[in-house]
Design a protein around this motif. Structure first.
Motif, PDB file in Angstrom:
ATOM      1  N   ASP A  32       0.846  -1.181   0.000  1.00 21.63           N
ATOM      2  CA  ASP A  32       0.000   0.000   0.000  1.00 21.63           C
ATOM      3  C   ASP A  32       0.890   1.242   0.000  1.00 21.63           C
ATOM      4  O   ASP A  32       1.806   1.355   0.821  1.00 21.63           O
ATOM      5  N   GLU A  34       0.301   4.330   0.779  1.00 20.34           N
ATOM      6  CA  GLU A  34       0.152   5.235   1.922  1.00 20.34           C
ATOM      7  C   GLU A  34       0.630   4.602   3.227  1.00 20.34           C
ATOM      8  O   GLU A  34       1.410   5.195   3.982  1.00 20.34           O
ATOM      9  N   SER A  35       0.193   3.375   3.510  1.00 25.27           N
ATOM     10  CA  SER A  35       0.494   2.754   4.799  1.00 25.27           C
ATOM     11  C   SER A  35       1.727   1.864   4.778  1.00 25.27           C
ATOM     12  O   SER A  35       2.223   1.471   5.834  1.00 25.27           O
ATOM     13  N   LEU A  37       1.743  -1.148   4.000  1.00 24.96           N
ATOM     14  CA  LEU A  37       1.333  -2.516   4.327  1.00 24.96           C
ATOM     15  C   LEU A  37       1.760  -3.462   3.217  1.00 24.96           C
ATOM     16  O   LEU A  37       1.457  -3.234   2.042  1.00 24.96           O
ATOM     17  N   ASP A 158      -2.052  -3.424  11.076  1.00 23.24           N
ATOM     18  CA  ASP A 158      -1.295  -3.040  12.259  1.00 23.24           C
ATOM     19  C   ASP A 158      -1.660  -3.836  13.505  1.00 23.24           C
ATOM     20  O   ASP A 158      -0.827  -4.066  14.375  1.00 23.24           O
ATOM     21  N   HIS A 232      -8.599  -4.797   6.209  1.00 25.98           N
ATOM     22  CA  HIS A 232      -7.694  -5.260   5.164  1.00 25.98           C
ATOM     23  C   HIS A 232      -8.025  -6.687   4.730  1.00 25.98           C
ATOM     24  O   HIS A 232      -8.504  -7.501   5.515  1.00 25.98           O
TER      25      HIS A 232
END
Length: 299
Positions: A32, A34-35, A37, A158, A232
């Motif tokens: 991802d 942005e994150s 992940l 997370d 997710h």
């Protein structure tokens, strides 16, 4: 399984960053933007040292890793050789790439056929499409199978969680015909079913006898892996696959699951060793092309 001198291709848009290795045309990372992940299994050799290998020209295992064709005996290990070959990049944009593998002196020792294998990746939003294209450039029939073996990290996100916090839902939600494996071979004489009228709760013991295999019979199907831990997940959509396998290496407590689209399958328990008779084999006539595809949504 990234080699030290491996050449990798990056695809990127506003949502995802995708990495594919020219060695094996193997998808190795989907993050991802942005994150950060990471969705893809990162090939920890303590559990399984691959990410998402391409299975060609067989899926699964042959009896004694051996088959016969045209009076000659050939040896090929599980899932074939494409995953260990270097592909060439035939075309590339910021969000798509085409990899090509053709027969060569090394493949002829294992597989006496001319072929061209194109693997196309295309990124659109949060979807990654994968297409396999097998072409027969010769004047005789080619016998082959092909499939994917992508592995996905579990848990995702997370929050702390475990493999068993996840479920696999299948759409259409129904009871599917299924094949069991007897050792590494397809038990075609004792077909069974898998009930996906509701999601399947994942647990490592499910895979004590290897993969769970749905006999899709080319029915359009979507498998979705999610958890109540967070929002997710991943969704694998198939349009015309023969089978799909769900696998994690038992008895290892591995933190990933594979969803495996297959156009072909392991030898039957009673296989006679002749490639033309192999269970699930595809025959491609001279100058013809075979297409197969799947798509993964990462959310």
């Amino acid at each position: 399984m990234l080699l030290e001198d491996a050449v990798v291709i990056n695809l990127k848009n506003e949502a995802l960053n995708v990495v594919i290795n020219e060695h094996g045309a193997e998808l190795t990372s989907v993050k991802d933007v942005e994150s950060h992940l990471e969705y893809m299994w990162q090939a920890d050799p303590a559990f399984w040292n691959r990410h998402a290998p391409v299975l060609f020209p067989i899926v699964g295992r042959l009896h004694d890793d051996t088959y016969n064709y045209d009076g000659h005996e050939y040896h090929m290990t599980q899932h074939g050789f494409a995953r260990d070959q270097d592909f060439q990049v035939a075309a590339q944009t910021d969000t798509s790439v085409t990899f090509t593998l053709t027969d060569n002196a090394d493949t002829h020792k294992l597989y006496p056929f001319a072929f061209k294998l194109d693997i196309m990746f295309s990124l659109q939003g949060r979807h990654l499409s994968v297409e396999y294209r097998v072409t027969n450039p010769s004047s005789k029939a080619v016998y082959f199978a092909i499939g994917g073996h992508p592995g996905f990290n579990l848990p995702l996100g997370d929050k702390q969680g475990t493999f068993s916090d996840y479920t696999v839902a299948v759409s259409p939600a129904q009871i599917y015909p299924s094949l069991q494996l007897d050792g590494p071979f397809s038990d075609t004489e004792h077909p069974t079913t898998l009930n996906f009228e509701k999601p399947l709760a994942l647990k490592h013991s499910l895979f004590a006898n290897d993969a769970k295999i749905l006999d899709l019979q080319q029915q359009p199907t979507t498998l979705t892996v999610t958890s109540d831990l967070n929002e997710h997940g991943i969704a694998l959509t198939l349009q015309n696959a023969d089978y799909v396998g769900i696998w994690s290496p038992s008895p290892k407590q591995a933190p990933f699951v594979c969803l495996e689209p297959w156009w072909g399958i392991a030898d039957s328990v009673t296989a006679d060793g002749q490639l033309q008779h192999k269970f699930g084999i595809h025959e491609l006539h001279p100058q013809e092309m075979f297409n197969a595809d799947y798509a993964i949504e990462f959310f």
